[in-house]
Design an enzyme around this catalytic site. Structure first.
Site, mmCIF file in Angstrom:
data_model
loop_
_atom_site.group_PDB
_atom_site.id
_atom_site.type_symbol
_atom_site.label_atom_id
_atom_site.label_comp_id
_atom_site.label_asym_id
_atom_site.label_seq_id
_atom_site.Cartn_x
_atom_site.Cartn_y
_atom_site.Cartn_z
ATOM 1 N N SER A 17 0.814 -1.229 0.000
ATOM 2 C CA SER A 17 0.000 0.000 0.000
ATOM 3 C C SER A 17 0.844 1.274 0.000
ATOM 4 O O SER A 17 0.508 2.226 -0.721
ATOM 5 C CB SER A 17 -0.966 -0.004 1.185
ATOM 6 O OG SER A 17 -1.921 -1.018 0.994
ATOM 7 N N LYS A 66 -8.791 -5.435 11.526
ATOM 8 C CA LYS A 66 -9.951 -4.935 10.778
ATOM 9 C C LYS A 66 -11.250 -4.956 11.596
ATOM 10 O O LYS A 66 -12.126 -4.119 11.383
ATOM 11 C CB LYS A 66 -10.136 -5.735 9.492
ATOM 12 C CG LYS A 66 -9.049 -5.482 8.453
ATOM 13 C CD LYS A 66 -9.345 -6.217 7.164
ATOM 14 C CE LYS A 66 -8.256 -5.965 6.148
ATOM 15 N NZ LYS A 66 -8.583 -6.498 4.824
ATOM 16 N N ASP A 103 -12.850 -3.465 0.510
ATOM 17 C CA ASP A 103 -12.284 -4.722 -0.013
ATOM 18 C C ASP A 103 -13.212 -5.407 -1.020
ATOM 19 O O ASP A 103 -12.782 -5.800 -2.105
ATOM 20 C CB ASP A 103 -12.010 -5.715 1.126
ATOM 21 C CG ASP A 103 -10.750 -5.358 1.905
ATOM 22 O OD1 ASP A 103 -9.844 -4.744 1.320
ATOM 23 O OD2 ASP A 103 -10.688 -5.707 3.102
#
Ligand code: ATR
Length: 276
Positions: A17, A66, A103
């Site tokens: 990322s 998450k 996602d």
């Protein structure tokens, strides 16, 4: 103050990322940085306080935080609520921190053109599968079968999301000719993992699409098997890039160039593989 973004997780050093977002910031002429931050076990709450205090404009969240991050945010968008996990945090104009999940939508965007009303087979019933199933449902695709090593986990996913139905792996393999899109969401085939195939593909439908969310290696043994049947294959790099591009657009109001980034990362990972 110069804007800055981050990705938090543990481990984090392997994350692509920072490369991706730094490149997009540069090509969009945005004076900002994007940094990887390793958050030690048990330190998430403090880390989130630190990010807020130090003026972080938004951040990505990766494994294993998450789900855990949800109570530390001010608001959770429907996408993240439905999936029960956040991968993107956006700072609003009134300084509230809002959790999103990009996602599943990122995965769907990575598929490119798909047949109408497809019958979908999802292999695996973990967090990634949940995200994709939710996004499929949101985009009007509800003909979904979920097959998993532990059947009870597939049933739980079906019940939680009120979508599709659970099916045994063996049954899925036996009636593979029914499915238009087959999506592999388990870590099988990842570098340093066992290289068994979740199912064999000899009964695959002509013109089916086979996707694997793994991108390291770029061609998993499962995708390698699929190429023997001359079907369209899609690796996990597109999902990584598209989920990042959606996050980037939430933060900066600009949609970056995803296709070019898939090419660059493919090169970076030493591949010359082109999704067909
Ligand atoms: P995530 O939650 O990020 O999607 P995960 O928790 O590592 O990833 O794995 C989730 C899914 O991969 C689960 O469906 C898991 O099966 P179980 O429910 O039986 O645990 C599946 N999975 C993981 N390793 C596997 C393996 N070696 N073979 C088959 N399935 C596997």
């Amino acid at each position: 103050m110069k804007k800055w973004f981050a990705v938090i997780g543990n481990p984090i050093s392997h994350s692509l990322s920072p490369f991706m977002h730094e490149a997009w910031l540069k090509e969009s002429n945005i004076d900002a940085s994007y940094i990887p931050i390793l958050v030690e076990e048990g330190k998430l709450e403090e880390a989130v306080k630190g990010l807020k205090l130090l003026g972080c404009s938004g951040w990505n969240v990766t494994v294993p935080y998450k789900k855990e991050i949800i109570p530390f945010l001010d608001e959770i968008d429907d996408s993240a609520k439905g999936i029960g996990a956040v991968n993107t945090v956006v700072k609003s104009e009134d300084n509230r921190f809002i959790g999103y999940n990009t996602d599943g939508l990122g995965f769907i965007q990575s598929l490119g053109p798909i047949p109408s009303k497809p019958l979908v087979l999802l292999l695996g019933a973990g967090g990634a599968s949940r995200g994709i199933a939710h996004a499929l449902k949101q985009s009007g695709i509800s003909n979904i079968f979920i097959a998993n090593r532990t059947h009870a986990n597939a049933e739980r996913l079906v019940n939680d999301l009120k979508i599709g139905q659970a099916i045994e792996l063996q049954e899925a393999e036996g009636r593979l000719y029914d499915f238009d899109i087959i999506i592999q969401t388990t870590p099988q085939g990842m570098k340093n993992q066992e290289n068994t195939l979740p199912i064999h593909l000899h009964k695959i439908k002509e013109h089916a699409i086979v996707a694997d969310i793994v991108y390291n290696p770029l061609v998993t043994p499962f995708l390698e098997e699929a190429t023997k049947y001359n079907v369209r294959t899609i690796n996990g790099l597109g999902m990584l890039v598209h989920q990042g591009a959606i996050a980037f657009s939430y933060w900066n109001g600009i949609k970056p160039n995803s296709d070019k980034m898939v090419e660059r990362l493919t090169e970076q990972l030493g591949g010359n593989y082109v999704n067909r």
